[in-house]
Design an enzyme around this catalytic site. Structure first.
Site, PDB file in Angstrom:
ATOM      1  N   LEU A 152       0.643   4.212   0.700  1.00  0.00           N
ATOM      2  CA  LEU A 152       0.595   5.097   1.872  1.00  0.00           C
ATOM      3  C   LEU A 152       1.542   4.614   2.979  1.00  0.00           C
ATOM      4  CD1 LEU A 152      -3.176   5.919   2.609  1.00  0.00           C
ATOM      5  CD2 LEU A 152      -1.419   7.488   1.806  1.00  0.00           C
ATOM      6  N   SER A 153       1.818   3.323   3.016  1.00  0.00           N
ATOM      7  CA  SER A 153       2.559   2.733   4.130  1.00  0.00           C
ATOM      8  C   SER A 153       4.071   2.935   4.002  1.00  0.00           C
ATOM      9  CB  SER A 153       2.251   1.232   4.172  1.00  0.00           C
ATOM     10  OG  SER A 153       3.272   0.528   4.846  1.00  0.00           O
ATOM     11  N   PRO A 154       4.710   3.557   5.017  1.00  0.00           N
ATOM     12  CA  PRO A 154       6.160   3.772   4.942  1.00  0.00           C
ATOM     13  C   PRO A 154       6.979   2.488   4.722  1.00  0.00           C
ATOM     14  CG  PRO A 154       5.227   5.132   6.671  1.00  0.00           C
ATOM     15  CD  PRO A 154       4.128   4.226   6.196  1.00  0.00           C
TER      16      PRO A 154
ATOM     17  N   LEU B  70       0.886  -1.166   0.000  1.00  0.00           N
ATOM     18  CA  LEU B  70       0.000   0.000   0.000  1.00  0.00           C
ATOM     19  C   LEU B  70       0.920   1.211   0.000  1.00  0.00           C
ATOM     20  CD1 LEU B  70      -2.993   0.964   0.261  1.00  0.00           C
ATOM     21  CD2 LEU B  70      -2.622   1.066   2.721  1.00  0.00           C
TER      22      LEU B  70
END
Length: 224
Positions: free
Chosen positions: A13-15, A11
């Site tokens: 968005l996920s760091p 995803l």
């Protein structure tokens, strides 16, 4: 570009997912990205849990070899597909420095970011408490103090930089970084932004996450 193609459950968005994306770009690996919608609970399906009982992202599927946890995935990719070991040195002292920075990222930068963001994104939090802001600023200071060289683990780029910048770039959009207090962080970030793949693999997702957190804060405070 090499013809290697591995599947990544991810995803943007996920760091941690972006840290893996940066590593893959640096290695010239093409990722077959399978987007996992956490809000829809796709990480809790029986198929996903069979693959990763901890139900976290990212998860790598390299021709049937399943690896979860971003740091483990990055080390695996460099060790298997790297033309050399520059991103994850085999020499023990250099490798220990990279390992220490990876643990700093998961134990401090990412942990404090999560501690701050999760109540806003999942529990309707409408403000960031002062002590959490102070906790983040302490993390910035620790990162500043770590940057005695051009990069997090010495004078050359490693997966430790990809890991640290994935979390740091996501937090700085919510809790700003004072350039005069943290000049080394700014210089380091500028170095990483010059990578031809930085914006696509990390910058855009970090901005998106920051904006998502800020808009959630706003929505939650209207409801409060």
């Amino acid at each position: 570009m090499s013809m290697v193609k591995v599947k990544l459950y991810t995803l943007h968005l996920s760091p941690p997912c972006r840290a893996v994306e940066l590593t893959a770009k640096a290695l010239g690996i093409e990722l077959d990205q399978q987007v996992v919608n956490l809000l829809a609970g796709e990480h809790l399906t029986p198929e996903y849990l069979k693959m990763n009982p901890q139900h976290t992202i990212p998860v790598l599927d390299d021709n049937g070899t399943i690896i979860s946890e971003s740091h483990a995935i990055m080390i695996y990719l460099v060790s298997k597909y790297g033309k050399d070991d520059s991103l994850y040195p085999k020499e023990l002292v250099k490798q220990a420095k990279v390992n220490a920075a990876l643990h700093f990222e998961s134990g401090v930068l990412f942990a404090r970011m999560r501690f701050t963001f999760e109540p806003i994104l999942f529990r309707g939090g409408s403000e960031i408490p002062t002590e959490k802001k102070e906790y983040i600023l302490k993390a910035y200071q620790l990162l500043e103090d770590t940057l005695v060289d051009d990069y997090v683990a010495g004078n050359s780029l490693t997966i430790a930089d990809f890991s640290c910048v994935s979390s740091f770039a996501s937090i700085m959009g919510v809790i700003p970084v004072d350039k005069s207090k943290y000049p080394k962080i700014y210089d380091w970030l500028e170095r990483l932004k010059k990578l031809p793949y930085y914006e696509e693999a990390n910058g855009s997702g970090a901005d998106e996450l920051s904006k998502f957190v800020l808009s959630s804060l706003e929505k939650n405070s209207v409801k409060a």
